[in-house]
Write a protein that holds these residues in place. Structure first.
Motif, PDB file in Angstrom:
ATOM      1  N   PRO A 159      29.799  74.833  38.423  1.00 36.05           N
ATOM      2  CA  PRO A 159      29.784  73.397  38.719  1.00 36.05           C
ATOM      3  C   PRO A 159      29.950  72.558  37.459  1.00 36.05           C
ATOM      4  O   PRO A 159      29.699  73.027  36.342  1.00 36.05           O
ATOM      5  CB  PRO A 159      28.403  73.184  39.355  1.00 36.05           C
ATOM      6  CG  PRO A 159      27.569  74.294  38.810  1.00 36.05           C
ATOM      7  CD  PRO A 159      28.487  75.460  38.661  1.00 36.05           C
ATOM      8  N   PRO A 160      30.362  71.303  37.604  1.00 35.23           N
ATOM      9  CA  PRO A 160      30.551  70.418  36.446  1.00 35.23           C
ATOM     10  C   PRO A 160      29.228  70.015  35.791  1.00 35.23           C
ATOM     11  O   PRO A 160      28.160  70.171  36.394  1.00 35.23           O
ATOM     12  CB  PRO A 160      31.270  69.201  37.035  1.00 35.23           C
ATOM     13  CG  PRO A 160      30.833  69.182  38.464  1.00 35.23           C
ATOM     14  CD  PRO A 160      30.701  70.623  38.874  1.00 35.23           C
ATOM     15  N   VAL A 161      29.342  69.490  34.590  1.00 33.35           N
ATOM     16  CA  VAL A 161      28.172  69.006  33.853  1.00 33.35           C
ATOM     17  C   VAL A 161      28.335  67.500  33.655  1.00 33.35           C
ATOM     18  O   VAL A 161      29.261  67.049  32.978  1.00 33.35           O
ATOM     19  CB  VAL A 161      28.026  69.697  32.479  1.00 33.35           C
ATOM     20  CG1 VAL A 161      26.796  69.154  31.748  1.00 33.35           C
ATOM     21  CG2 VAL A 161      27.936  71.202  32.651  1.00 33.35           C
ATOM     22  N   ARG A 162      27.426  66.747  34.249  1.00 34.63           N
ATOM     23  CA  ARG A 162      27.449  65.283  34.093  1.00 34.63           C
ATOM     24  C   ARG A 162      26.174  64.842  33.393  1.00 34.63           C
ATOM     25  O   ARG A 162      25.100  65.421  33.596  1.00 34.63           O
ATOM     26  CB  ARG A 162      27.557  64.594  35.457  1.00 34.63           C
ATOM     27  CG  ARG A 162      28.888  64.789  36.167  1.00 34.63           C
ATOM     28  CD  ARG A 162      28.959  63.870  37.371  1.00 34.63           C
ATOM     29  NE  ARG A 162      28.820  62.471  36.972  1.00 34.63           N
ATOM     30  CZ  ARG A 162      28.478  61.483  37.827  1.00 34.63           C
ATOM     31  NH1 ARG A 162      28.196  61.767  39.089  1.00 34.63           N
ATOM     32  NH2 ARG A 162      28.390  60.248  37.406  1.00 34.63           N
ATOM     33  N   ILE A 163      26.298  63.823  32.578  1.00 40.97           N
ATOM     34  CA  ILE A 163      25.134  63.315  31.855  1.00 40.97           C
ATOM     35  C   ILE A 163      25.015  61.813  32.042  1.00 40.97           C
ATOM     36  O   ILE A 163      25.987  61.129  32.372  1.00 40.97           O
ATOM     37  CB  ILE A 163      25.214  63.631  30.339  1.00 40.97           C
ATOM     38  CG1 ILE A 163      26.467  62.995  29.726  1.00 40.97           C
ATOM     39  CG2 ILE A 163      25.172  65.127  30.099  1.00 40.97           C
ATOM     40  CD1 ILE A 163      26.509  63.094  28.206  1.00 40.97           C
ATOM     41  N   GLY A 164      23.803  61.314  31.852  1.00 38.77           N
ATOM     42  CA  GLY A 164      23.540  59.889  31.797  1.00 38.77           C
ATOM     43  C   GLY A 164      23.030  59.533  30.409  1.00 38.77           C
ATOM     44  O   GLY A 164      22.273  60.306  29.815  1.00 38.77           O
ATOM     45  N   ILE A 165      23.450  58.378  29.898  1.00 36.86           N
ATOM     46  CA  ILE A 165      23.106  57.976  28.530  1.00 36.86           C
ATOM     47  C   ILE A 165      22.560  56.558  28.535  1.00 36.86           C
ATOM     48  O   ILE A 165      23.092  55.677  29.219  1.00 36.86           O
ATOM     49  CB  ILE A 165      24.335  58.055  27.596  1.00 36.86           C
ATOM     50  CG1 ILE A 165      24.899  59.477  27.575  1.00 36.86           C
ATOM     51  CG2 ILE A 165      23.975  57.608  26.190  1.00 36.86           C
ATOM     52  CD1 ILE A 165      26.174  59.619  26.766  1.00 36.86           C
ATOM     53  N   SER A 173      31.531  60.636  22.234  1.00 37.48           N
ATOM     54  CA  SER A 173      31.797  62.034  21.863  1.00 37.48           C
ATOM     55  C   SER A 173      31.001  62.992  22.732  1.00 37.48           C
ATOM     56  O   SER A 173      31.488  64.068  23.116  1.00 37.48           O
ATOM     57  CB  SER A 173      31.456  62.263  20.389  1.00 37.48           C
ATOM     58  OG  SER A 173      32.302  61.507  19.552  1.00 37.48           O
ATOM     59  N   LEU A 174      29.770  62.606  23.045  1.00 37.63           N
ATOM     60  CA  LEU A 174      28.923  63.450  23.891  1.00 37.63           C
ATOM     61  C   LEU A 174      29.508  63.556  25.298  1.00 37.63           C
ATOM     62  O   LEU A 174      29.564  64.643  25.883  1.00 37.63           O
ATOM     63  CB  LEU A 174      27.514  62.862  23.933  1.00 37.63           C
ATOM     64  CG  LEU A 174      26.441  63.651  24.678  1.00 37.63           C
ATOM     65  CD1 LEU A 174      26.369  65.079  24.178  1.00 37.63           C
ATOM     66  CD2 LEU A 174      25.089  62.959  24.529  1.00 37.63           C
ATOM     67  N   ALA A 175      29.978  62.429  25.835  1.00 33.55           N
ATOM     68  CA  ALA A 175      30.591  62.454  27.161  1.00 33.55           C
ATOM     69  C   ALA A 175      31.871  63.286  27.149  1.00 33.55           C
ATOM     70  O   ALA A 175      32.139  64.048  28.088  1.00 33.55           O
ATOM     71  CB  ALA A 175      30.883  61.023  27.625  1.00 33.55           C
ATOM     72  N   ALA A 176      32.664  63.158  26.085  1.00 34.05           N
ATOM     73  CA  ALA A 176      33.899  63.939  25.977  1.00 34.05           C
ATOM     74  C   ALA A 176      33.593  65.430  25.871  1.00 34.05           C
ATOM     75  O   ALA A 176      34.303  66.268  26.451  1.00 34.05           O
ATOM     76  CB  ALA A 176      34.707  63.473  24.766  1.00 34.05           C
ATOM     77  N   ALA A 177      32.548  65.780  25.133  1.00 39.15           N
ATOM     78  CA  ALA A 177      32.173  67.189  24.991  1.00 39.15           C
ATOM     79  C   ALA A 177      31.750  67.775  26.330  1.00 39.15           C
ATOM     80  O   ALA A 177      32.064  68.931  26.652  1.00 39.15           O
ATOM     81  CB  ALA A 177      31.035  67.323  23.972  1.00 39.15           C
ATOM     82  N   MET A 178      31.052  66.988  27.141  1.00 41.17           N
ATOM     83  CA  MET A 178      30.648  67.465  28.459  1.00 41.17           C
ATOM     84  C   MET A 178      31.864  67.624  29.380  1.00 41.17           C
ATOM     85  O   MET A 178      31.902  68.532  30.225  1.00 41.17           O
ATOM     86  CB  MET A 178      29.642  66.504  29.088  1.00 41.17           C
ATOM     87  CG  MET A 178      28.328  66.388  28.333  1.00 41.17           C
ATOM     88  SD  MET A 178      27.440  67.958  28.153  1.00 41.17           S
ATOM     89  CE  MET A 178      27.767  68.324  26.406  1.00 41.17           C
ATOM     90  N   LEU A 179      32.857  66.770  29.195  1.00 47.00           N
ATOM     91  CA  LEU A 179      34.070  66.881  30.004  1.00 47.00           C
ATOM     92  C   LEU A 179      34.826  68.163  29.668  1.00 47.00           C
ATOM     93  O   LEU A 179      35.297  68.879  30.562  1.00 47.00           O
ATOM     94  CB  LEU A 179      34.955  65.659  29.767  1.00 47.00           C
ATOM     95  CG  LEU A 179      36.244  65.579  30.595  1.00 47.00           C
ATOM     96  CD1 LEU A 179      35.934  65.582  32.094  1.00 47.00           C
ATOM     97  CD2 LEU A 179      37.046  64.335  30.210  1.00 47.00           C
ATOM     98  N   VAL A 180      34.929  68.474  28.368  1.00 43.32           N
ATOM     99  CA  VAL A 180      35.576  69.722  27.953  1.00 43.32           C
ATOM    100  C   VAL A 180      34.808  70.919  28.484  1.00 43.32           C
ATOM    101  O   VAL A 180      35.399  71.897  28.975  1.00 43.32           O
ATOM    102  CB  VAL A 180      35.665  69.785  26.409  1.00 43.32           C
ATOM    103  CG1 VAL A 180      36.120  71.168  25.950  1.00 43.32           C
ATOM    104  CG2 VAL A 180      36.603  68.709  25.897  1.00 43.32           C
ATOM    105  N   ALA A 224      32.040  52.189  29.644  1.00 48.04           N
ATOM    106  CA  ALA A 224      32.848  53.340  30.054  1.00 48.04           C
ATOM    107  C   ALA A 224      32.967  54.283  28.872  1.00 48.04           C
ATOM    108  O   ALA A 224      33.346  53.885  27.767  1.00 48.04           O
ATOM    109  CB  ALA A 224      34.224  52.881  30.519  1.00 48.04           C
ATOM    110  N   LEU A 225      32.646  55.552  29.086  1.00 47.89           N
ATOM    111  CA  LEU A 225      32.627  56.507  27.988  1.00 47.89           C
ATOM    112  C   LEU A 225      33.855  57.383  27.949  1.00 47.89           C
ATOM    113  O   LEU A 225      34.407  57.646  26.869  1.00 47.89           O
ATOM    114  CB  LEU A 225      31.378  57.407  28.112  1.00 47.89           C
ATOM    115  CG  LEU A 225      30.035  56.672  27.988  1.00 47.89           C
ATOM    116  CD1 LEU A 225      28.902  57.655  28.192  1.00 47.89           C
ATOM    117  CD2 LEU A 225      29.928  55.993  26.637  1.00 47.89           C
ATOM    118  N   ALA A 226      34.286  57.914  29.069  1.00 46.92           N
ATOM    119  CA  ALA A 226      35.424  58.825  29.071  1.00 46.92           C
ATOM    120  C   ALA A 226      36.230  58.635  30.339  1.00 46.92           C
ATOM    121  O   ALA A 226      35.712  58.204  31.373  1.00 46.92           O
ATOM    122  CB  ALA A 226      34.947  60.275  28.951  1.00 46.92           C
TER     123      ALA A 226
END
Length: 306
Positions: free
Chosen positions: A218-224, A200-207, A303-305
């Protein structure tokens, strides 16, 4: 004490607690009743309500009965007012705490005995760490005010994703968020909920990235990183007390998150997470020691999203 008024040489024969005479003596007699009630009010307000009710039943005089009943109601009203005032203070303290910590932590601290919080306890939990990639570079290209606004938006979206999955936001540190699943009480699906929160966190960052792209940002990318194991939970500190989870499990989860920066993975989890999950599609990416871990770990990518 107020003495009875006289009319000429005659003294009003109406007794202090009897029925007033009609006519000329009625008004002075009523005044005397009010004076007596006011004189005794300061003492009777301290008398418990049950005793006042008993006194009213023991006397046959209507004015005294009504006066004592009124005092009893006044005493009860004051007690209710004090209780409401204490409740408002408790609510205000809880609201203030909620501004400094997540609502779940504020509620847990408010509802748990302080001695228990200080003593703490050990339990199994799944720990999640996430942070923003290239955050330092982002800070170099925008104003401090824009950085603050960016972090506020990130924290809002991250907390929503974690709490929707049943996780407890332990803390935010800069662009990093730590969450625990299974605190204060462990459940059979703690790890499944932690994985759901990661997705859900990865999907929220994609939105969010798509929203920012419309304005050229610029895009927002995260590491978990996720790890599961024993943690110590409690209020830690002397002057500044922090409710948090600590231990080797927490350290490893953070190291796994940091390893996503040097690997082609958005999410790295330990074998303990893969084993505890009821359903988890993962591929092994490394078998190596992890700083902070007590043994060599098999590490998996999820794989998250898309």
């Amino acid at each position: 004490m107020v003495l009875p008024e006289t009319t000429g040489a005659a003294t009003d024969p109406a007794p202090w607690f009897g029925s007033p005479r009609r006519g000329i003596g009625a008004a002075p007699a009523l005044c005397r009743y009010r004076t007596a009630a006011a004189w005794g009010g300061a003492l009777l307000t301290a008398v418990p309500a049950p005793l006042l009710v008993g006194l009213t039943s023991a006397t046959g005089s209507a004015p005294v009965t009504l006066g004592l009943a009124g005092l009893a109601l006044t005493t009860l009203a004051l007690q209710v007012q004090r209780l409401r005032s204490a409740a408002r203070v408790a609510t205000r303290h809880r609201d203030n705490l909620a501004r400094l910590a997540s609502p779940a932590v504020a509620r847990l601290v408010a509802e748990t005995d302080p001695v228990t919080l200080r003593a703490g306890w050990e339990q199994e939990a799944t720990v999640l760490f996430a942070d923003i990639r290239d955050f330092t570079h982002l800070c170099e290209t925008v104003s401090p005010g824009d950085v603050a606004a960016f972090l506020t938006e990130f924290r809002r979206r991250a907390a929503a994703a974690i709490e929707a999955a049943g996780g407890l936001v332990d803390k935010f540190v800069g662009d990093e968020v730590m969450a625990v699943f299974g605190v204060p009480q462990a459940a059979y699906d703690d790890t499944d909920r932690a994985l759901a929160a990661a997705r859900s966190l990865a999907a929220a960052m994609l939105v969010w990235t798509r929203e920012r792209g419309r304005t050229g940002l610029p895009p927002v990318r995260i590491g978990i990183g996720l790890h599961r194991g024993p943690v110590f939970v409690g209020a830690i500190g002397a002057d500044r007390v922090e409710f948090t989870a600590v231990g080797d499990t927490v350290n490893v989860a953070r190291r796994l998150e940091q390893m996503t920066r040097t690997t082609d993975c958005d999410c790295i989890v330990s074998e303990a997470v893969v084993r505890d999950a009821t359903s988890c599609e993962a591929r092994i990416v490394a078998v190596q020691p992890v700083r902070g871990a007590r043994a060599v770990l098999r590490l998996f990518a999820i794989a998250l999203a898309t």
